[in-house]
Motif scaffolding. Sequence first.
Motif, mmCIF file in Angstrom:
data_model
loop_
_atom_site.group_PDB
_atom_site.id
_atom_site.type_symbol
_atom_site.label_atom_id
_atom_site.label_comp_id
_atom_site.label_asym_id
_atom_site.label_seq_id
_atom_site.Cartn_x
_atom_site.Cartn_y
_atom_site.Cartn_z
ATOM 1 N N LEU A 31 47.611 30.553 36.233
ATOM 2 C CA LEU A 31 47.496 31.635 37.374
ATOM 3 C C LEU A 31 45.967 31.613 37.567
ATOM 4 N N TRP A 32 45.521 31.979 38.747
ATOM 5 C CA TRP A 32 44.147 32.094 39.210
ATOM 6 C C TRP A 32 43.630 33.617 38.776
ATOM 7 N N GLU A 33 42.280 33.731 38.698
ATOM 8 C CA GLU A 33 41.677 35.086 38.533
ATOM 9 C C GLU A 33 40.210 34.936 39.120
ATOM 10 N N PHE A 34 39.630 36.132 39.051
ATOM 11 C CA PHE A 34 38.092 36.066 39.084
ATOM 12 C C PHE A 34 37.495 35.949 37.752
ATOM 13 N N PRO A 35 36.642 35.268 37.858
ATOM 14 C CA PRO A 35 35.789 35.126 36.348
ATOM 15 C C PRO A 35 35.382 36.065 35.776
ATOM 16 N N GLY A 36 35.480 36.373 34.307
ATOM 17 C CA GLY A 36 34.917 37.336 33.691
ATOM 18 C C GLY A 36 35.629 37.627 32.363
ATOM 19 N N SER A 70 40.349 49.142 39.039
ATOM 20 C CA SER A 70 41.561 49.381 39.103
ATOM 21 C C SER A 70 42.369 49.234 37.595
ATOM 22 N N ASP A 71 43.445 49.930 37.814
ATOM 23 C CA ASP A 71 44.320 49.915 36.749
ATOM 24 C C ASP A 71 45.851 48.929 36.911
ATOM 25 N N TYR A 72 46.081 48.244 35.998
ATOM 26 C CA TYR A 72 47.415 47.638 36.019
ATOM 27 C C TYR A 72 48.042 47.469 34.797
ATOM 28 N N ASP A 73 49.367 47.792 34.808
ATOM 29 C CA ASP A 73 50.156 47.877 33.486
ATOM 30 C C ASP A 73 51.024 46.652 33.285
ATOM 31 N N SER A 106 39.343 32.551 52.284
ATOM 32 C CA SER A 106 40.459 33.680 52.061
ATOM 33 C C SER A 106 41.596 32.987 52.475
ATOM 34 N N ASP A 107 41.718 31.982 53.172
ATOM 35 C CA ASP A 107 43.373 31.311 53.260
ATOM 36 C C ASP A 107 43.570 30.603 52.229
ATOM 37 N N GLU A 108 42.794 29.792 51.423
ATOM 38 C CA GLU A 108 42.935 29.035 50.345
ATOM 39 C C GLU A 108 43.301 30.036 49.169
ATOM 40 N N ALA A 109 42.374 31.157 49.035
ATOM 41 C CA ALA A 109 42.899 32.125 48.098
ATOM 42 C C ALA A 109 44.086 32.629 48.185
ATOM 43 N N ALA A 110 44.555 32.963 49.301
ATOM 44 C CA ALA A 110 46.167 33.803 49.745
ATOM 45 C C ALA A 110 47.098 32.797 49.179
ATOM 46 N N LEU A 115 46.734 36.267 39.007
ATOM 47 C CA LEU A 115 47.260 37.397 38.045
ATOM 48 C C LEU A 115 47.497 38.529 38.940
ATOM 49 N N PRO A 116 48.870 39.151 38.534
ATOM 50 C CA PRO A 116 48.924 40.383 39.079
ATOM 51 C C PRO A 116 47.926 41.466 39.219
ATOM 52 N N ALA A 117 47.188 41.711 38.137
ATOM 53 C CA ALA A 117 46.207 42.548 38.024
ATOM 54 C C ALA A 117 45.022 42.570 39.152
ATOM 55 N N ASP A 118 44.728 41.004 39.167
ATOM 56 C CA ASP A 118 43.800 40.777 40.109
ATOM 57 C C ASP A 118 44.217 41.016 41.808
ATOM 58 N N ALA A 119 45.359 41.431 41.943
ATOM 59 C CA ALA A 119 45.679 41.767 43.352
ATOM 60 C C ALA A 119 44.506 42.370 44.176
ATOM 61 N N PRO A 120 44.258 43.753 43.567
ATOM 62 C CA PRO A 120 43.175 44.648 44.418
ATOM 63 C C PRO A 120 41.969 44.056 44.349
ATOM 64 N N LEU A 121 41.494 43.027 43.481
ATOM 65 C CA LEU A 121 40.356 42.312 43.594
ATOM 66 C C LEU A 121 40.233 41.572 44.751
#
Length: 136
Positions: A31-36, A70-73, A106-110, A115-121
């Motif tokens: 899965l993909w994410e923003f680095p951190g 944001s919070d994600y459970d 943006s198209d490539e990212a979409a 990761l589900p928690a990264d959706a708001p990001l």
Amino acid sequence: MKRIEVAAGLIMRGKRFLIAQRPPGDSATGLWEFPGGKLEQAETAADALKRELEEELGICVLATRPLLSSDYDYPDFGVRLHFLQVTGHSGEPVAREGQTLAWVDSDEAAARPFLPADAPLLAKCLELLKTEDRQA
């Protein structure tokens, strides 16, 4: 439920931004994410992001600005994500921990599984890009 504090960064290069793919053997492999990464005790989100991006990518973060939290459970734990834009850094990002890096628009990212928690990001990132397009 245990809650983990995480800082994630938006690093832009023109209209493209940097994302990382979880390496094999890691939780959420592929899965993909923003680095951190995780905040250590008594560490601010900005300090954690600076430390994590130096460890993971070999860059020195010079300046950030907060974008959202944001919070994600997940089933076993919760995550509080602090999303910051890296507004200044030195060095070229290099994958130091076996992850795959990609500069995407943006198209490539979409089209990539995040990761589900990264959706708001991701939504915030796409919103920023649209705002920049309208201002250009």
